[in-house]
Design a protein around this motif. Structure first.
Motif, PDB file in Angstrom:
ATOM      1  N   THR A   5       0.829  -1.208   0.000  1.00 32.51           N
ATOM      2  CA  THR A   5       0.000   0.000   0.000  1.00 32.51           C
ATOM      3  C   THR A   5       0.862   1.257   0.000  1.00 32.51           C
ATOM      4  O   THR A   5       0.648   2.186  -0.787  1.00 32.51           O
ATOM      5  CB  THR A   5      -0.929   0.005   1.228  1.00 32.51           C
ATOM      6  N   ALA A  34       2.783   1.582  -3.292  1.00 29.85           N
ATOM      7  CA  ALA A  34       1.879   1.918  -4.387  1.00 29.85           C
ATOM      8  C   ALA A  34       1.557   3.406  -4.376  1.00 29.85           C
ATOM      9  O   ALA A  34       1.536   4.056  -5.439  1.00 29.85           O
ATOM     10  CB  ALA A  34       0.595   1.100  -4.290  1.00 29.85           C
ATOM     11  N   VAL A  35       1.329   3.957  -3.198  1.00 34.27           N
ATOM     12  CA  VAL A  35       1.041   5.398  -3.093  1.00 34.27           C
ATOM     13  C   VAL A  35       2.249   6.204  -3.547  1.00 34.27           C
ATOM     14  O   VAL A  35       2.122   7.184  -4.305  1.00 34.27           O
ATOM     15  CB  VAL A  35       0.636   5.767  -1.645  1.00 34.27           C
ATOM     16  N   GLY A  40       4.627   5.101  -5.546  1.00 35.30           N
ATOM     17  CA  GLY A  40       4.790   4.880  -6.984  1.00 35.30           C
ATOM     18  C   GLY A  40       3.839   5.718  -7.820  1.00 35.30           C
ATOM     19  O   GLY A  40       4.222   6.252  -8.864  1.00 35.30           O
ATOM     20  N   VAL A  41       2.587   5.823  -7.371  1.00 40.52           N
ATOM     21  CA  VAL A  41       1.612   6.648  -8.098  1.00 40.52           C
ATOM     22  C   VAL A  41       2.025   8.105  -8.054  1.00 40.52           C
ATOM     23  O   VAL A  41       1.953   8.825  -9.069  1.00 40.52           O
ATOM     24  CB  VAL A  41       0.192   6.455  -7.512  1.00 40.52           C
ATOM     25  N   SER A  42       2.481   8.566  -6.905  1.00 37.80           N
ATOM     26  CA  SER A  42       2.883   9.974  -6.769  1.00 37.80           C
ATOM     27  C   SER A  42       4.054  10.303  -7.681  1.00 37.80           C
ATOM     28  O   SER A  42       4.063  11.334  -8.363  1.00 37.80           O
ATOM     29  CB  SER A  42       3.265  10.279  -5.323  1.00 37.80           C
ATOM     30  N   PRO A  74       1.373   6.970 -13.798  1.00 40.38           N
ATOM     31  CA  PRO A  74       1.095   6.595 -12.403  1.00 40.38           C
ATOM     32  C   PRO A  74       0.561   5.172 -12.226  1.00 40.38           C
ATOM     33  O   PRO A  74       0.816   4.536 -11.200  1.00 40.38           O
ATOM     34  CB  PRO A  74       0.066   7.623 -11.952  1.00 40.38           C
ATOM     35  N   TRP A 124       3.596   2.630 -12.426  1.00 43.45           N
ATOM     36  CA  TRP A 124       4.496   2.800 -11.277  1.00 43.45           C
ATOM     37  C   TRP A 124       3.792   2.461  -9.960  1.00 43.45           C
ATOM     38  O   TRP A 124       4.426   2.003  -9.010  1.00 43.45           O
ATOM     39  CB  TRP A 124       5.084   4.213 -11.248  1.00 43.45           C
ATOM     40  N   GLY A 125       2.490   2.656  -9.905  1.00 43.80           N
ATOM     41  CA  GLY A 125       1.734   2.222  -8.727  1.00 43.80           C
ATOM     42  C   GLY A 125       1.737   0.705  -8.597  1.00 43.80           C
ATOM     43  O   GLY A 125       1.917   0.143  -7.508  1.00 43.80           O
TER      44      GLY A 125
END
Length: 154
Positions: free
Chosen positions: A65, A68-69, A71-73, A82, A85-86
């Protein structure tokens, strides 16, 4: 009458047997059965019928979790975007958490058991055949010598 008692494998067992023999109960009426200890190896994967409370995926889920946050950022600025990468962050967090728990339960927990000496000693079940008149004295002897549990059948 049969009396059953469970003892740790120690000198108190020997003392209890000799005291019971002094009470007039012959050796043929006393049976001591040592129990074999189970393999203390930790089974890391649970089955549908047995769970030991150890989960290898809880840390992985938390790290997945978080990664993932992150990675998305970061993915908004990177080429793949995003979503990819998430997913990469979630997968790497899951694998990292799984590896951490696997290392912890296979290396560190095993070492603690060996160093701490908390590995279970074997127990001995003592079976005594006696008359009902002698039962109270036998029970008293067993309690004085730290029996883990006492049972009887008339």
């Amino acid at each position: 009458m049969q009396v059953f008692a469970a003892f740790d494998h120690c000198t108190y067992l020997e003392l209890a047997i000799s005291k019971i023999e002094q009470e007039g109960i012959h050796k043929d009426r006393i049976l001591a059965v040592p129990l074999k200890s189970n393999d203390d190896s930790v089974k890391l994967m649970d089955s549908i019928h047995h769970s030991d409370g150890i989960s290898l995926f809880d840390t992985g889920a938390a790290l997945a979790t978080a990664f993932a946050v992150i990675g998305v950022s970061i993915g908004f600025k990177l080429e793949w975007g995003p979503v990819y990468w998430g997913l990469i962050g979630a997968g790497s967090g899951l694998l990292l958490g799984f590896a951490i728990n696997l290392f912890y339960y296979t290396v560190i927990k095993k070492r603690k058991l060996k160093i701490g000496g908390s590995a279970k000693k074997t127990e001995v079940v003592l079976v005594i055949e006696c008359r009902e008149e002698v039962f109270s004295r036998v029970e008293k002897i067993l309690k004085e010598h730290y029996a883990l549990g006492i049972g009887y059948i008339k």
